[in-house]
Write an enzyme that holds these catalytic residues in place. Sequence first.
Site, PDB file in Angstrom:
ATOM      1  N   GLY A  72       0.607  -1.104  -0.012  1.00 23.85           N
ATOM      2  CA  GLY A  72      -0.131   0.065   0.169  1.00 23.85           C
ATOM      3  C   GLY A  72       0.858   1.201  -0.086  1.00 23.85           C
ATOM      4  N   ASN A 152      -8.220   4.754   8.009  1.00 24.75           N
ATOM      5  CA  ASN A 152      -7.402   3.163   9.036  1.00 24.75           C
ATOM      6  C   ASN A 152      -8.169   3.189  10.943  1.00 24.75           C
ATOM      7  OD1 ASN A 152      -6.069   5.514   7.828  1.00 24.75           O
ATOM      8  ND2 ASN A 152      -4.668   4.281   9.917  1.00 24.75           N
ATOM      9  N   GLN A 180      -8.052   0.464   3.152  1.00 22.17           N
ATOM     10  CA  GLN A 180      -8.988  -0.306   3.678  1.00 22.17           C
ATOM     11  C   GLN A 180     -10.322  -0.875   3.843  1.00 22.17           C
ATOM     12  OE1 GLN A 180      -8.214  -1.079   7.508  1.00 22.17           O
ATOM     13  NE2 GLN A 180      -6.147  -0.048   7.671  1.00 22.17           N
ATOM     14  N   SER A 200      -3.783  -3.187  -0.353  1.00 22.87           N
ATOM     15  CA  SER A 200      -2.500  -3.257  -0.022  1.00 22.87           C
ATOM     16  C   SER A 200      -2.900  -5.344   0.461  1.00 22.87           C
ATOM     17  CB  SER A 200      -1.680  -3.112   1.388  1.00 22.87           C
ATOM     18  OG  SER A 200      -1.556  -3.798   1.718  1.00 22.87           O
ATOM     19  N   CYS A 326       1.533   3.360  13.323  1.00 18.13           N
ATOM     20  CA  CYS A 326       2.849   4.071  12.483  1.00 18.13           C
ATOM     21  C   CYS A 326       3.084   4.911  13.581  1.00 18.13           C
ATOM     22  CB  CYS A 326       2.865   4.553  11.602  1.00 18.13           C
ATOM     23  SG  CYS A 326       0.734   3.603  10.325  1.00 18.13           S
TER      24      CYS A 326
HETATM   25  C1  LIG Z   1      -2.269   0.136   6.088  1.00 17.69           C
HETATM   26  C2  LIG Z   1      -2.343   0.889   5.017  1.00 17.69           C
HETATM   27  C3  LIG Z   1      -1.231   1.355   3.752  1.00 17.69           C
HETATM   28  C4  LIG Z   1       0.084   1.155   4.265  1.00 17.69           C
HETATM   29  O1  LIG Z   1      -0.021  -0.342   3.633  1.00 17.69           O
HETATM   30  P1  LIG Z   1       1.633  -1.698   3.367  1.00 17.69           P
HETATM   31  O2  LIG Z   1       0.507  -2.153   2.098  1.00 17.69           O
HETATM   32  O3  LIG Z   1       1.509  -1.713   4.941  1.00 17.69           O
HETATM   33  O4  LIG Z   1       2.470  -1.110   3.033  1.00 17.69           O
HETATM   34  C5  LIG Z   1      -1.504   2.965   3.580  1.00 17.69           C
HETATM   35  N1  LIG Z   1      -3.041   3.189   3.678  1.00 17.69           N
HETATM   36  C6  LIG Z   1      -3.442   2.872   4.458  1.00 17.69           C
HETATM   37  C7  LIG Z   1      -5.179   3.822   4.503  1.00 17.69           C
HETATM   38  C8  LIG Z   1      -3.477   1.495   5.062  1.00 17.69           C
HETATM   39  O5  LIG Z   1      -3.961   1.113   6.367  1.00 17.69           O
END
Ligand SMILES: *Cc1c(COP(=O)(O)O)cnc(C)c1O
Length: 395
Positions: A72, A152, A180, A200, A326
Site C-alpha cells: 500500500g 484506517n 482499508q 494492499s 505507525c
Molecule cells: C496499511 C495502510 C497503508 C499502507 O499499506 P502497506 O501495505 O502496509 O504499506 C496505506 N494506507 C492505509 C489506509 C492503510 O491502512
Amino acid sequence: MGKFIYLDHAATTQTSEEVVNAMLPFFSEKYGNPSAFYGFAGEAEKAVSYARKQAAALIHANPEEIYFTGGGSESDNWALKAAAEAYADKGKHIITSKIEHHAILHTCEYLQKKGYEITYLDVDSDGKISLEELEAAIREDTILISVMMANNEVGTIEEVAKIGKTAREHGVLFHTDAVQAYGHIPVDVEEMNIDMLSASGHKFHGPKGVGILYIKKGVKIRSLIHGGAQERNRRAGTLNVPGIVGFGKASETAGKTMEENIKKETVLRDHLIKRVLEEIPYSRLNGHKTDRLPGNANFCFRFIEGESMLILLEQLGICASSGSACTSGALDPSHVLLALGLPHEIAHGSLRLTLSAETTKEDLDFVVDELKKIIERLRHMSPLYEDFLKKENKE
Ligand SMILES: *Cc1c(COP(=O)(O)O)cnc(C)c1O
C-alpha cells in the site's frame, strides 16, 4: 495457554490458509521467473496473469489496468509522486485530506519540498470531507485529488463516487487510497470515477509486501521503480510471484464472501459499540455512525491514556490499538482524531478495535467486561478524574 483475542485487523490480518496454499508451489516447484522465455517459466507467468484478472474483477477494472507493487505504501507513493511529475506542465497543485494515512501525508510533504502546493481538506466531526469545500479548492493548476476511501483509524467511509464525479467534471485526476476498503466493501472504479486506486494484500487476508495500483487506461504516469520492463514498463523488478498469486486468491475469496462478512461484522461491531457506549461512562464513538467500515470500532474514554489501556488489555491477551500502528509509541495524539475536532486530552484516550468475520460475540463480550474494569481502575488513579468528580458533586 492464555487467551488470545486479536482485534487489530486494521493493522494487519492473518493470511488465510487457502491463500497460503495457493502461494506455496510458487516458492518451491514453480519458481520460474515470469519474464523468462522457456516453458518452465510460463506457469509463473500464467499465474500472475490469472491473479491480475482476480484483482481486476473485484473492482470492475480491466486486468491491464492492474499493476502489482510492494504494498500500500508503495502504491500511494507511486500514484502521487509519479502523477505529480507527469502532469507538472499542467500545474503543481494537489488536493488531499487531513485524515490520510502517512503514506499519503508524508509523500505530500515531500512533494511540497519539491515545489508542489498541497491543500489539506478539513473533515467534519464524523470524519467526512465536504464536497463543497473540495469543489471550492479546485483551481486551474490542480492536477490531482487524493482522498482515501475508508479511514484506517476511525473507519469512516468517504463519498468516493461523488468525489470522483467532481474530479472528473473539473478534468482533475482522482486517486484513492483504498487499502482499508479493498476486499472489505464493494468498490467499482468505473462507477466511482476513480483514476488510480491503492490496495494492499495484508489488510484483507492476503500476504504482506504486495499490493496493487490500479491505473485507469489513458492516465499518464511515470515509473517510480526503474529497471527492467516488468509491469508494462511501469514498475521494474522481478515479480513477487507467490505474493501476487496470494493477492489474487485473497481478492477472489473476498469477492465471494464480502456480502456475508459485511453482515456478520456489522452485527458484531454494532453490538460492541452499543455495549461500550451504554456501559462505560464518558465514552464516545469516533467516526461516522453508519458510513463506517463493518469491522471498525473506535472510542475515546475521557481521563484515560490510550497506552495504559493497551498495556492492561495486552496482559489479558487482547491485541488492540490506540491511534495508528505507525504513531503508537509517539506521544502526539492521532492526527485523525485531532482533525475530527477532538481536544488533545480526549484524543489521547482512544482505543481502536477492529474485527474480522472470525471474531466471536463471546470474545467481544469478554473484552467489554474487562475494559469496564480497566477503565474504572485507571480512572481511580487519575487526578483529572478526581477533580472532575469533585466539580460534578459541587454542582
Ligand atoms: C496499511 C495502510 C497503508 C499502507 O499499506 P502497506 O501495505 O502496509 O504499506 C496505506 N494506507 C492505509 C489506509 C492503510 O491502512
